[in-house]
Structure formats: C-alpha cells, structure tokens
Design an enzyme around this catalytic site. Structure first.
Site, PDB file in Angstrom:
ATOM      1  CG  LEU A   1      -9.783 -18.235  15.798  1.00  0.00           C
ATOM      2  CD1 LEU A   1     -10.457 -17.796  17.092  1.00  0.00           C
ATOM      3  CD2 LEU A   1     -10.271 -19.618  15.381  1.00  0.00           C
ATOM      4  N   PRO A   2     -10.786 -16.787  11.663  1.00  0.00           N
ATOM      5  CG  PRO A   2     -12.310 -18.075  10.450  1.00  0.00           C
ATOM      6  CD  PRO A   2     -11.510 -18.080  11.720  1.00  0.00           C
ATOM      7  CB  ALA A   3     -13.519 -12.097  11.399  1.00  0.00           C
TER       8      ALA A   3
ATOM      9  CG  ASP B   1      -4.209 -14.725   3.832  1.00  0.00           C
ATOM     10  OD1 ASP B   1      -4.435 -14.980   5.029  1.00  0.00           O
ATOM     11  OD2 ASP B   1      -4.859 -13.884   3.182  1.00  0.00           O
TER      12      ASP B   1
ATOM     13  CB  CYS C   1      -9.332  -9.812  16.973  1.00  0.00           C
ATOM     14  SG  CYS C   1     -10.303  -8.313  16.973  1.00  0.00           S
TER      15      CYS C   1
ATOM     16  CD  GLU D   1      13.764  16.034  -6.065  1.00  0.00           C
ATOM     17  OE1 GLU D   1      13.585  14.913  -5.536  1.00  0.00           O
ATOM     18  OE2 GLU D   1      13.042  16.473  -6.971  1.00  0.00           O
TER      19      GLU D   1
ATOM     20  CG  HIS E   1      11.552  18.226  -3.041  1.00  0.00           C
ATOM     21  ND1 HIS E   1      11.837  19.533  -3.379  1.00  0.00           N
ATOM     22  CD2 HIS E   1      11.718  18.145  -1.686  1.00  0.00           C
ATOM     23  CE1 HIS E   1      12.171  20.209  -2.292  1.00  0.00           C
ATOM     24  NE2 HIS E   1      12.105  19.393  -1.252  1.00  0.00           N
TER      25      HIS E   1
END
Length: 664
Positions: free
Chosen positions: A153-155, A288, A320, A527, A595
């Site tokens: 979903l968005p967000a 996307d 989310c 290094e 380095h």
C-alpha cells in the site's frame, strides 16, 4: 547413454573424414557427434539396427553375431577393442526410443546446448569465467538476472526500500535500475513535471508508452501548460480539465478509466525494465509500484515469462503495522510530487483517502504465490520482521540478508583516514608503520571534536522532538523520524579501526575513554594490499614497472596489484560487504578510522557514487566526513583538520570530487 536408449547414429555415408560438422564454432557438440545433419532438419536414415530383426530371429546364441554385424558398420571399432568377445555388452532387443532433440537454451552463439548455462553466483572481483572475466552477470546468463516487483500500500516505504536496495546492488557492481510506475503515471495522466524546463512538455516529447497512454485515456495529447495542472489542495477547486484527476478518486478500484491507465502504464514500465535486462546491460530491474492485487501481479508475471521464461522473479512486499511509522511515512508523502507545495493538512487528508481506496481491493502476498511457486519476501515495519518463500540464487539470498539490516534510527556515521604515518611522509604504499608526532596529535584533536559533536547532536534531536507536531501545521513539510515519537536517550558510540598500527594508534584517545566509547579493530578495514609493490612509491612503480603503472592508470577500479596477496578495489568492496550490512543494522553512532581505499569504497556506498568515481575519489589525510541517514536520504557534512587551531573546520556545500593526484 541412458538405460534402454538406442545406439548413436554412425556417420553418414556421404560424409568424408575431412568434412567438419555443421557448426560455426568448429567444436563437436553432443548432437554434432551423433550424426551429420541432412537438409538441416532431420538425421539421415538409420543403418540396420536391432529393430530390423524379429524376436524369433534372435536367440541367445546369435546375439554376439548381431553385435558383430552392428560393429561392422563402425570402422575400426570391432578390431581395435581390447574387450574379449565373451565380455562385450549384449545389444538390447528393445525398440529404439524416439529421439527428441533438446530445445536450444543458450542466448548467444550457434552451438546448441542440451542444458542451460549454470546460474551460480557472480561476484565482481571474486569470480571469473570465460563468459564473465570481470565477475559480473554475463549477458547470456539470463537465468541469473532478476526482476524485482514491489508490492504494498502507499506510504509503506516501498520507494525507500527500492532506493537503498538499488544503491547496494550498484555498489556491489551489479547493473541495476529502478523503474517507477508512479512517475510514468503522472505523465500519462497529463500532470506535467513542475520544473521549468519540463513545463512545456507535450505528447511529442514524451516516451512512446506514456504518450500512447495519454492519448488513449485523455482522448487527446497531454496539454501544454506553464504550470502543472494537478489537483489544487490550496484553493479547494476542482482539477483543471487539461489533466486527469490525481486525487484519491483516481485510485478508486471502481474508477474504470483510471484503472485502465494504471494497468497499461504498469505494463509499459515493465516492458522498459525487460528491455533493460534483455537488450541492455542490466542485471537487476526493480519495478516500483503498489501491485496490490493478485490479478495485477499475475499479469506482470505472465508478461515477464512471455519475454523470457528464464528470468528470475522476486516479489518484495512492504507491510507497515507500526502506527508511528505509518504516520511518519505519510508525512513524507507531503513532500512528494503529488502534494508538493500544497496545504499539508488537506494533502494528508486526501492521501489517507487514497490509501483507503487501495485497501478496499488490497490482496497481500501469501497463499496464491506459494501455490504457484513464486518467490517472495515480506518486509514488516522496515525490517523488524522478514518472511521469505522459495528464494533461489545468490542475489535473492543476498537481498534478503540486506533487507534484514534496515532501521530508521537517528544516528551519525563518521568516516576519516588515520593520522599521518611514517610511510605517508615518505610516500610509500602499504606497510605497517607508526604514526608521526603530527599523526598522534590528529588523533587527540579528533577525540575532542567527536565528543563535542556527540553532545550537540543529542541537544538537536531533543529540540526536534519538542517542536514536532502531528498532524502537521500549514507550511510544515519537515519529515520526522518515526523514533522521534518515543523517548530519545543518549546513544552508544562505536569506534572501528583496522588492524594496522597507524589506524589503531589514531584511536588511542578513544580507547582510553572506555566508559564512553567502544573501540574494535577489524581486519576487513585494512588498507588495500599492494602485493609486490608494498613499500614502494608511485614514482618507483612508474620507473621499474611502467606497464603495470599504465594498466592501473587506465582502469584503477578493476586493476589488481601483482604478487602474493595483491588486491584491487573490487576485492575491497567484496570484503566490506558484511561490514556495510552491520553498519546498516546498528542504531548507535559509529566512527570508522580507515585508509584511503576503504574510505573511498564506504563513501561510494553511502553517497551512491557512480562506479567509475570510486577509485578516484578525493579522500586526503585530515578530512572528516559525517553521514546522517534520514528516511528520505541522508545529511552530509565535511570537515577539514586545522592543525594550527587544533580543531576541524566545516566546509559548507562540500561535494565529493575526483582527486587531482592521478597516481593516488
């Protein structure tokens, strides 16, 4: 030969020993050895075989005679065999199996293959093959390439995830690109870019898929305008007729016209991605978009497999569940292209309606994908929980491991080279010399400066917490951290050095303050090893080994120093892979005292620098860099050591640049 299979066809009677098989490469493949093709389609008629004898004619006593008869058609075989007649294999009396010739699997060349090419891992700088001398995924190895399709979903942080993932893959030297459906959707719907140079865009200078979608669904080319004609949330008026409404109604599943537009734009964007992988030099393409229904996802899978069924497909769904995180993500959208420069209160309300429209038809990944054997990863609350199904290949496994490291904790990542060493003063490569007196002084000043900045940072974060508000006030577009809605305590501070003395000695002051700093030495931070040229100067190399000096000058990224232990920048990237994941995982502050090559490689990752810039990045002694990850990117600050004043001076508007010393 498999059990029960027929004997191979002997050479055609019309072919001579000097005639080569019909093979441009001149090699004798499996099929070329079986028969000489005639007319390019069918094999020549088979010679007498066991199927020409009836069962009644074959007795146990006559099997060897039959074997001898067949051997007579193979010149030299019966006479030169060392196997006694009584121990030779008895010819099967079963009928011949039908010959089904394999479908050609390789994507280039002319020699047919029975099997597809192996799709094992390709690691630039760590693997090498005839098809891929530099270790990247070769063009012919289509099965190792990948289409990543975002879901959510968005967000839910999809764009945040795709940007970090693309940055990581590019840093690992895999050609990758993001293809954003939303950007193409805005163009196709007639909502023009807001920058002045693009404000006069028309259907004539759109890309063909967007232009076609715009004409099909708007009934006319996208109108020219001086300003974008999207929904104006500041004055409450209806959107202007020149553009399709991009408010929450546009994303309603019952809006048939808008649904057609979104579906067509998604497929056209996917076609562009597939062209990048199959016709270009791409290894990973990331689509996307929300892709929130089973119908849409199956449509995309069918499109990919229609182009080339060998391409790998991986769905990544962002979920989310944390309310604070979701609110923060929604706040971030107010600075996006759909709501930029609009009233934030009305924008937030409209965006929540858009999310509700998607939710009404949303179908998460799960049973359908599992039933159809489709690999997927579910990322919950930006990495707090990760679920994966049927991952295949090195890339998928590496992506899953990387996704588990995500966090949105506010923190600082400091990066600097060690203080001046004895070998630095002499201009020698590598070695393990001690610091000079100036180098030790640099370590002391560094400790005092970092301690002061650590205190200032905590004060700034607490001020942001006190000033933050939700919902946002009109004119407030500042995106907050999700953690700013929680109690913010002082963080631990890690100091990482290499195993070499000049790096360890620079951190002596931090080591003594064990109560406030945790110091650790890492071998992977050493290094770059110059191999045969360790302890030499660039002038000596140019004089004594001019050909090696020239090779390095032409391509420093891929150059590997000769001799035992010699490395190049690709080897440094490979050994720092796990360290980058650990840096992403930590929520504490970090100071890395490294380095030149190590700082270049790490700067390239965090700053998303181009591949060709890594080996030439200007990272002189005395420079200190601060990188502060944000939900929308990062804040970057650069400081230069002021030996006279015994402090560091900030360099405003500093941008990473190429070194002027071409030898360094």
């Amino acid at each position: 030969m498999q059990p029960g299979s027929s004997p191979p066809f002997p050479p055609s009677a019309s072919s001579s020993p000097d005639t080569k098989p019909n093979n441009e490469d001149g090699d004798n493949g499996l099929l070329a050895a079986s028969y000489a093709p005639t007319h390019g389609l069918l094999p020549p008629p088979a010679l007498p075989s066991v199927t020409q004898f009836t069962v009644s004619q074959i007795t146990a006593a006559s099997l060897n005679e039959l074997n001898a008869s067949l051997n007579s058609h193979r010149p030299g075989q019966a006479d030169t065999s060392d196997t006694p007649p009584n121990l030779r294999s008895v010819v099967s009396t079963a009928p011949n199996s039908p010959r089904i010739y394999p479908k050609r699997q390789n994507s280039a060349g002319t020699t047919p293959r029975v099997r597809a090419h192996a799709t094992s891992l390709n690691v630039p700088g760590m693997t090498r093959s005839r098809a891929s001398p530099d270790g990247r995924i070769p063009d012919r190895d289509v099965a190792a390439k990948m289409v990543i399709i975002m879901v959510g979903l968005p967000a839910r942080g999809k764009s945040y995830i795709t940007k970090k993932l693309q940055r990581y893959l590019s840093w690992m030297q895999h050609n990758s690109r993001i293809f954003n459906v939303g950007n193409r959707r805005r163009i196709a719907a007639g909502v023009l870019p807001s920058n002045p140079t693009a404000s006069h865009a028309s259907v004539n200078n759109m890309d063909p898929p967007s232009a076609a979608a715009s004409i099909l669904l708007n009934g006319r080319p996208a109108a020219q305008a001086a300003e974008p004609t999207s929904l104006d949330l500041n004055d409450g008026k209806e959107p202007k007729e020149a553009a399709m409404d991009q408010s929450a109604q546009f994303f309603d599943p019952n809006n048939e016209q808008a649904s057609k537009l979104r579906e067509q734009v998604a497929l056209e964007t996917l076609d562009e991605l597939l062209d990048y992988l199959l016709l270009g030099k791409g290894s990973v393409g990331i689509l996307d978009a929300t892709n929130s229904t089973i119908h849409r996802r199956q449509l995309l899978v069918d499109r990919v497999r229609a182009r080339d069924e060998r391409l790998g497909i991986l769905f990544i769904e962002s979920i989310c569940r944390d309310k604070n995180l979701l609110e923060a993500n929604m706040r971030l959208k107010l600075s996006g292209p759909d709501y930029k420069d609009k009233d934030p209160v009305q924008s937030l309300a409209d965006f929540k309606k858009r999310v509700a429209a998607y939710e009404s038809a949303y179908e998460p990944l799960g049973e359908y994908e599992e039933a159809h054997d489709i690999p997927y990863i579910q990322l919950i609350d930006v990495g707090r929980k990760v679920i994966q199904h049927r991952l295949r290949g090195f890339l998928s496994g590496g992506i899953s491991s990387y996704l588990t490291t995500f966090n949105l904790a506010p923190r600082q990542i400091w990066l600097t080279r060690h203080g001046q060493s004895v070998d630095n003063r002499l201009g020698k490569l590598g070695g393990d010399s001690d610091l000079t007196q100036q180098g030790r002084q640099y370590g002391q000043v560094l400790y005092k400066f970092i301690t002061q900045k650590r205190k200032e940072w905590l004060i700034e974060q607490k001020d942001k917490v006190a000033q933050s508000s939700f919902p946002p006030q009109p004119g407030d577009h500042t995106p907050p951290y999700p953690e700013l809605f929680q109690e913010l305590d002082e963080k631990n501070f890690c100091v990482w050095t290499s195993m070499l003395k000049r790096s360890v000695q620079t951190a002596d002051a931090f080591e003594e303050d064990d109560e406030n700093y945790d110091v650790k030495n890492w071998e992977m931070l050493n290094e770059l090893n110059a191999g045969l040229f360790e302890g030499m100067t660039y002038e000596q190399i140019a004089r004594d080994y001019p050909s090696e000096y020239e090779k390095r000058t032409k391509d420093k990224l891929h150059y590997v120093y000769p001799g035992v232990g010699g490395e190049g920048y690709l080897q440094v990237i490979a050994r720092l892979r796990d360290m980058v994941r650990e840096i992403e995982r930590l929520t504490d502050h970090i100071l890395i005292i490294g380095h030149r090559s190590v700082c270049r490689v790490l700067m390239a990752y965090f700053m998303d620098l181009q591949r060709e810039d890594i080996a030439d990045l200007d990272v002189p002694l005395g420079m200190l860099y601060a990188i502060e990850p944000k939900p929308y990117g990062y804040d970057f600050h650069a400081y230069r050591y002021n030996e006279e004043r015994q402090t560091f001076d900030e360099l405003p508007n500093y941008k990473p640049r190429r070194t002027v010393d071409r030898s360094a």
